[in-house]
Every structure is written in C-alpha cells, then in structure tokens.
Design a protein around this motif. Structure first.
Motif, PDB file in Angstrom:
ATOM      1  N   ILE A 240       0.873  -1.221  -0.044  1.00 34.48           N
ATOM      2  CA  ILE A 240       0.087  -0.066  -0.005  1.00 34.48           C
ATOM      3  C   ILE A 240       1.017   1.337   0.012  1.00 34.48           C
ATOM      4  CG2 ILE A 240      -1.703   1.244   1.320  1.00 34.48           C
ATOM      5  CD1 ILE A 240      -2.483  -1.408   2.643  1.00 34.48           C
ATOM      6  N   THR A 241       0.635   2.200  -0.711  1.00 36.88           N
ATOM      7  CA  THR A 241       1.309   3.463  -0.944  1.00 36.88           C
ATOM      8  C   THR A 241       0.451   4.598  -0.969  1.00 36.88           C
ATOM      9  OG1 THR A 241       3.046   2.542  -2.104  1.00 36.88           O
ATOM     10  CG2 THR A 241       2.856   4.838  -2.374  1.00 36.88           C
ATOM     11  N   LEU A 242       0.861   5.645  -0.143  1.00 30.89           N
ATOM     12  CA  LEU A 242      -0.117   6.792   0.016  1.00 30.89           C
ATOM     13  C   LEU A 242       0.852   7.948  -0.281  1.00 30.89           C
ATOM     14  CD1 LEU A 242      -2.827   7.563   1.263  1.00 30.89           C
ATOM     15  CD2 LEU A 242      -1.531   8.046   3.362  1.00 30.89           C
ATOM     16  N   LEU A 243       0.222   8.927  -1.324  1.00 31.42           N
ATOM     17  CA  LEU A 243       0.797  10.215  -1.471  1.00 31.42           C
ATOM     18  C   LEU A 243       0.038  11.416  -0.693  1.00 31.42           C
ATOM     19  CD1 LEU A 243       1.663   9.757  -5.260  1.00 31.42           C
ATOM     20  CD2 LEU A 243       3.203   9.016  -3.316  1.00 31.42           C
ATOM     21  N   THR A 244       0.662  12.284  -0.417  1.00 23.62           N
ATOM     22  CA  THR A 244      -0.266  13.320   0.349  1.00 23.62           C
ATOM     23  C   THR A 244       0.199  14.699   0.036  1.00 23.62           C
ATOM     24  OG1 THR A 244       1.635  13.831   2.006  1.00 23.62           O
ATOM     25  CG2 THR A 244       0.155  11.792   2.496  1.00 23.62           C
ATOM     26  N   ALA A 245      -0.760  15.778   0.013  1.00 24.27           N
ATOM     27  CA  ALA A 245      -0.586  16.921  -0.464  1.00 24.27           C
ATOM     28  C   ALA A 245      -1.698  17.790   0.512  1.00 24.27           C
ATOM     29  CB  ALA A 245      -0.880  17.165  -1.938  1.00 24.27           C
ATOM     30  N   GLY A 246      -1.285  19.080   0.890  1.00 24.00           N
ATOM     31  CA  GLY A 246      -2.081  19.787   1.721  1.00 24.00           C
ATOM     32  C   GLY A 246      -1.323  20.115   2.818  1.00 24.00           C
ATOM     33  N   ASN A 247      -2.155  20.571   3.807  1.00 23.68           N
ATOM     34  CA  ASN A 247      -1.613  21.009   5.302  1.00 23.68           C
ATOM     35  C   ASN A 247      -0.703  19.877   5.933  1.00 23.68           C
ATOM     36  OD1 ASN A 247      -2.143  21.116   8.508  1.00 23.68           O
ATOM     37  ND2 ASN A 247      -1.894  23.097   7.710  1.00 23.68           N
TER      38      ASN A 247
END
Length: 243
Positions: free
Chosen positions: A45-52
């Motif tokens: 499982i891979t998660l990319l994040t953007a935002g605060n």
C-alpha cells in the motif's frame, strides 16, 4: 505546495512526489510525502499526500498506530480484505483528522484540508489507484482516468495528457514523470527536488523499487536539459505567423 502523481499502467503502478514544503521564500523545508506499507506476499500500500502538513502527518500517524494497536481498535489498512476497504479506512482517517481540528476550535477548517493518492494491491485482487478528497469521499482510476495528480497540478498536466499510455514501460513512465515534474519545478518555487519514486509491479506483492531523485541526479539533469532543447527545436519547426 506539493506535486505528486500516481499512474496506473498495464504492468503496475508508478508513484512520484516532491519533498518541498514552504511557508514563504525564506522558510523552505523538506518533508517526505510518500509512505508505504508492505506485507510480502499479502499486500503493498502506498500513500501520497498534499495539503496541510500537520493534517497529512496526523493521518499517516493515525494509520500507522492502528496497524499496531490492540484488537478493540479501529480497522487497520493491514487487515482490510480489499483495496476498496483500504480506501474507506484512509478516507475516514482523513475526515476524522480534519474534523478534529474543527472541534479543537480551529475555525478556518479549509486551511487544514489535504488530498491523498492511494494505491496498491492485496492478494486475490488487482492493483487499484484512488484519489481521496478532504471531505472523505474518493474516486478510483480507470481506463478513462488512468492517473491522478495532487497539489500543484496544472504545470505538469499537459505532458501527461498528451503522452501517457497505459501500455508504456516503467522506464518510459519515469521519463514522462520527470518531464512533468521538471515543468512544475520551473514554474512554481513551492515544488522542488529531491523527488521520491516508487515502481510497483503487478502481482509482485512487494514494495517494489523505491528511490530518491536528488537535485544533482545526472539522469534528471539530462531529462531537464533535453526537454528544454526539444521544446526549442519543436517551436522553431512550427510555421511562422503571417500577419
């Protein structure tokens, strides 16, 4: 600002994200925005994040804690039977964190929003790719929408729309993404190197190839300079305007 992309190819998944976080031109830091969980032979499982940043770090920490907590805790992404159920768990965690800011008296809840790209594969199913919104809902990539972008998307999107092919190789996909990121980096100071890259091969159920592209990476420099020269050459070959 952030720029991150997830591609769904015939042979697997490709993820790339930048690492720059800034609160003004004199306050620039590097933070990892790509996170992976792997149980060899069962799931990746891979998660990319953007935002605060506070929101995204809280979401990742919450997901991580729930993989290690006692049996009476909330569901874990390492126990979910399908990637769809993983997407539901991640979206619920994001919504929970954002609502927690509001309950804590932070009125400008929009300032604590974040958007996520989730991808991976669980044994018995195909690899899947999701875009998760701050409201807690999500959509899945398919034949008509084979890739997702989050963060500063507009500068790097044209090359993806024009050149992406689901049957392209990993090598071609990485080249395409580097062009997309190079265009974004040159247009927005809020996006910058190094870049994190992950290549996941369909049905491998391992984390796959993970590496970091540093600012002095010779291949990235070759792509950046070559793309600039190619654009100039293409422009010169187009017919001149006749006024």
């Amino acid at each position: 600002m952030t720029y991150a992309v997830g591609l769904r190819l015939s042979q697997g998944l490709v993820f790339m994200s930048d690492t720059r976080t800034n609160a003004g031109v004199d306050n620039i830091s590097k933070f990892k925005k790509m996170f992976s969980w792997n149980v060899p032979g069962d799931r990746t499982i891979t998660l990319l994040t953007a935002g605060n940043l506070a929101t995204t770090q809280a979401v990742v920490s919450l997901l991580e804690e729930r993989t290690k907590a006692p049996e009476d805790r909330a569901p874990s992404i390492l126990e979910a039977p399908t990637m769809f159920q993983v997407a539901r768990i991640v979206s619920a965690a994001l919504k929970e964190v954002i609502e927690g800011h509001a309950r804590g008296g932070q009125q400008a809840d929009s300032a604590f929003h974040a958007t996520l790209i989730l991808g991976g594969q669980i044994e018995g199913g195909q690899s899947r790719l999701f875009l998760i919104y701050p409201e807690g809902n999500f959509i899945e990539a398919g034949a008509e929408t084979p890739f997702f972008q989050i963060g500063e998307t507009k500068y790097g999107r044209p090359i993806l729309v024009r050149a992406f092919d689901a049957d392209m190789s990993f090598a071609e996909a990485v080249k395409l993404l580097l062009v997309s990121f190079d265009s974004t980096i040159k247009a927005n100071l809020g996006v910058g190197l190094p870049l994190d890259l992950q290549l996941y091969t369909e049905d491998s159920l391992t984390s796959g190839r993970i590496e970091r592209v540093e600012a002095d990476d010779p291949y990235f420099k070759q792509i950046s300079e070559g793309w600039g020269d190619a654009l100039k050459s293409a422009l010169e070959q187009l017919p001149d305007f006749e006024g």
